[in-house]
Motif scaffolding. Structure first.
Motif, PDB file in Angstrom:
ATOM      1  N   GLU A 134       4.111   5.875 -13.826  1.00  0.00           N
ATOM      2  CA  GLU A 134       3.183   4.774 -14.112  1.00  0.00           C
ATOM      3  C   GLU A 134       3.687   3.432 -13.607  1.00  0.00           C
ATOM      4  O   GLU A 134       2.904   2.548 -13.313  1.00  0.00           O
ATOM      5  N   SER A 135       5.015   3.274 -13.545  1.00  0.00           N
ATOM      6  CA  SER A 135       5.557   1.972 -13.146  1.00  0.00           C
ATOM      7  C   SER A 135       6.912   2.139 -12.487  1.00  0.00           C
ATOM      8  O   SER A 135       7.581   3.162 -12.649  1.00  0.00           O
TER       9      SER A 135
ATOM     10  N   ASP B 199       0.828  -1.216   0.000  1.00  0.00           N
ATOM     11  CA  ASP B 199       0.000   0.000   0.000  1.00  0.00           C
ATOM     12  C   ASP B 199       0.856   1.257   0.000  1.00  0.00           C
ATOM     13  O   ASP B 199       0.566   2.223  -0.714  1.00  0.00           O
TER      14      ASP B 199
ATOM     15  N   LYS C 198       2.392   1.740  -3.516  1.00  0.00           N
ATOM     16  CA  LYS C 198       1.441   2.270  -4.497  1.00  0.00           C
ATOM     17  C   LYS C 198       1.191   3.757  -4.288  1.00  0.00           C
ATOM     18  O   LYS C 198       1.153   4.539  -5.241  1.00  0.00           O
ATOM     19  N   ALA C 199       1.039   4.152  -3.015  1.00  0.00           N
ATOM     20  CA  ALA C 199       0.787   5.562  -2.699  1.00  0.00           C
ATOM     21  C   ALA C 199       1.977   6.427  -3.092  1.00  0.00           C
ATOM     22  O   ALA C 199       1.817   7.537  -3.631  1.00  0.00           O
TER      23      ALA C 199
ATOM     24  N   ILE D  36       4.285   5.752  -5.383  1.00  0.00           N
ATOM     25  CA  ILE D  36       4.415   5.793  -6.843  1.00  0.00           C
ATOM     26  C   ILE D  36       3.431   6.808  -7.427  1.00  0.00           C
ATOM     27  O   ILE D  36       3.776   7.582  -8.327  1.00  0.00           O
ATOM     28  N   GLU D  37       2.208   6.813  -6.876  1.00  0.00           N
ATOM     29  CA  GLU D  37       1.210   7.797  -7.327  1.00  0.00           C
ATOM     30  C   GLU D  37       1.675   9.219  -7.025  1.00  0.00           C
ATOM     31  O   GLU D  37       1.508  10.131  -7.831  1.00  0.00           O
ATOM     32  N   GLU D  38       2.274   9.397  -5.858  1.00  0.00           N
ATOM     33  CA  GLU D  38       2.776  10.721  -5.456  1.00  0.00           C
ATOM     34  C   GLU D  38       3.896  11.187  -6.386  1.00  0.00           C
ATOM     35  O   GLU D  38       4.002  12.368  -6.720  1.00  0.00           O
TER      36      GLU D  38
ATOM     37  N   GLY E 239       4.085  10.422  -9.439  1.00  0.00           N
ATOM     38  CA  GLY E 239       3.503  10.686 -10.754  1.00  0.00           C
ATOM     39  C   GLY E 239       4.061   9.811 -11.857  1.00  0.00           C
ATOM     40  O   GLY E 239       4.088  10.201 -13.022  1.00  0.00           O
TER      41      GLY E 239
END
Length: 360
Positions: free
Chosen positions: A259-260, A247, A250-251, A253-255, A257
């Motif tokens: 994609e992978s 978790d 994922k958070a 990686i989103e922060e 910006g």
């Protein structure tokens, strides 16, 4: 699939290896920290498996895997045994492709073996050692073929191929730069040359470094000329990500910006450069991904599961994974005419879900 991670000492190889395999290889600020190669097996992420597993309510999901080998830092003179080089070169020979980690970051606290950051010079140092090792290998092959040619003239054609490639190596060009027919390539493959292998140049940058600065651009340009691929990665960031739970990762990686992760990019590039793809099998007991070469026909794919499947191949029932998921079940897909019956000449496509019929 086995990938060998190479590079000069202190370029971030072991840090990258730790990050992508979570294997805990020793990583320190001095040359030859890695002596014996560290080996880690990584599952290839494939979201399709989880979706299919949910569809079938299966008990077991099996990913395909990649084996990473962290090979000790090579130095100038490795082909002549410097820094235990000959031992390390033999480890590269066993790999399907090379991940060449190139230092593009500045850090005065991490020693560089040549005292300066120059990614192209670093690449050329490694490549030259591989070329020198291949020259020695080919000279031995030529000598052996000449002896055999006294009794069998077919070896004369082998000598011609070896000498053509040797000429390129002596001009400091890798064996992969020589254009060969498929039959000639088969002969050369038997020599197991280091510079015949596909290469992914891994530009290792620092956190916050411009991913398109002059050092990274230089690596990209070199890789393009060498018909290789470039992956930009921050091994320290990947190491931080590896220490997080799912978790958190994922958070984060989103922060960021993105994609992978660098690992995902490296795996995708590895599949691409080696001409690989995956087909899938699914059922209540197990859902699994199988790695094959692009262009494999249905019986060859069946043979990846069991040799009997290939020997007694009758036909394959085939449906694209996305289409199957849209239909909601295999039986529904059959009712809608979405499941195809394919014979021996069917060329398998990435994402095919396959059920093989055979008789032995």
């Amino acid at each position: 699939m086995k990938l060998g991670i190479v590079g000069l000492p202190n370029v971030g190889k072991s840090t990258l290896f730790n990050a992508i395999t979570s294997a805990g290889a020793e990583s320190a600020n001095y040359p030859f920290c890695t002596i014996e190669p560290n080996v880690g097996v990584v599952s290839v992420p494939d979201e399709r498996l989880y979706k299919l597993g949910a569809l079938y309510d299966c008990k077991k999901i099996v990913h395909t895997a990649i084996e990473f080998v962290d090979i000790a830092g090579l130095v100038k003179g490795a082909s002549r045994g410097e820094g235990l080089g000959n031992k390390f070169l033999s480890h590269i020979r066993e790999c399907d492709a090379i991940v060449h980690v190139v230092r593009c970051f500045e850090d005065e606290n991490i020693i560089h073996v040549s005292g300066k950051i120059d990614p192209i010079d670093d690449i050329k140092t490694i490549n030259l050692e591989l070329i020198i090792a291949d020259i020695e290998t080919l000279n031995r092959r030529i000598d052996g073929a000449r002896v055999k040619a006294r009794g069998d003239k077919k070896y004369l054609s082998d000598i011609e191929i070896y000498e053509r490639v040797l000429k390129a190596l002596e001009a400091e060009l890798p064996a992969r730069s020589v254009k060969l027919s498929p039959e000639e390539q088969d002969v050369l493959d038997g020599a197991y040359l280091l510079t015949s292998k596909k290469v992914i140049y891994c530009a290792n940058i620092s956190d916050g470094q411009d991913a398109n600065d002059k050092n990274v651009r230089a690596v990209k340009n070199f890789a393009a000329a060498d018909k290789g691929e470039t992956v930009i990665i921050c091994s320290q960031l990947e190491s931080d990500l590896a220490a997080m739970d799912e978790d958190e990762r994922k958070a984060f990686i989103e922060e960021l910006g993105v994609e992978s992760t660098g690992l995902s990019q490296l795996i995708q590039t590895s599949y691409s450069i080696l001409g690989l793809m995956s087909f899938l099998t699914a059922g209540e007991k197990e859902t699994r991904a199988w790695t094959i070469k692009k262009g494999f026909k249905a019986p060859q794919a069946a043979g990846k599961i069991h040799t009997d499947f290939e020997k007694g191949f009758i036909r394959a029932e085939v449906i694209n994974c996305d289409v199957l998921l849209e239909c909601g079940s295999f039986n529904k897909a059959k009712e809608l005419g979405k499941v195809r019956s394919e014979g021996k000449d069917y060329v398998v496509q990435d994402g095919d879900v396959m059920l093989f019929r055979f008789n032995v």
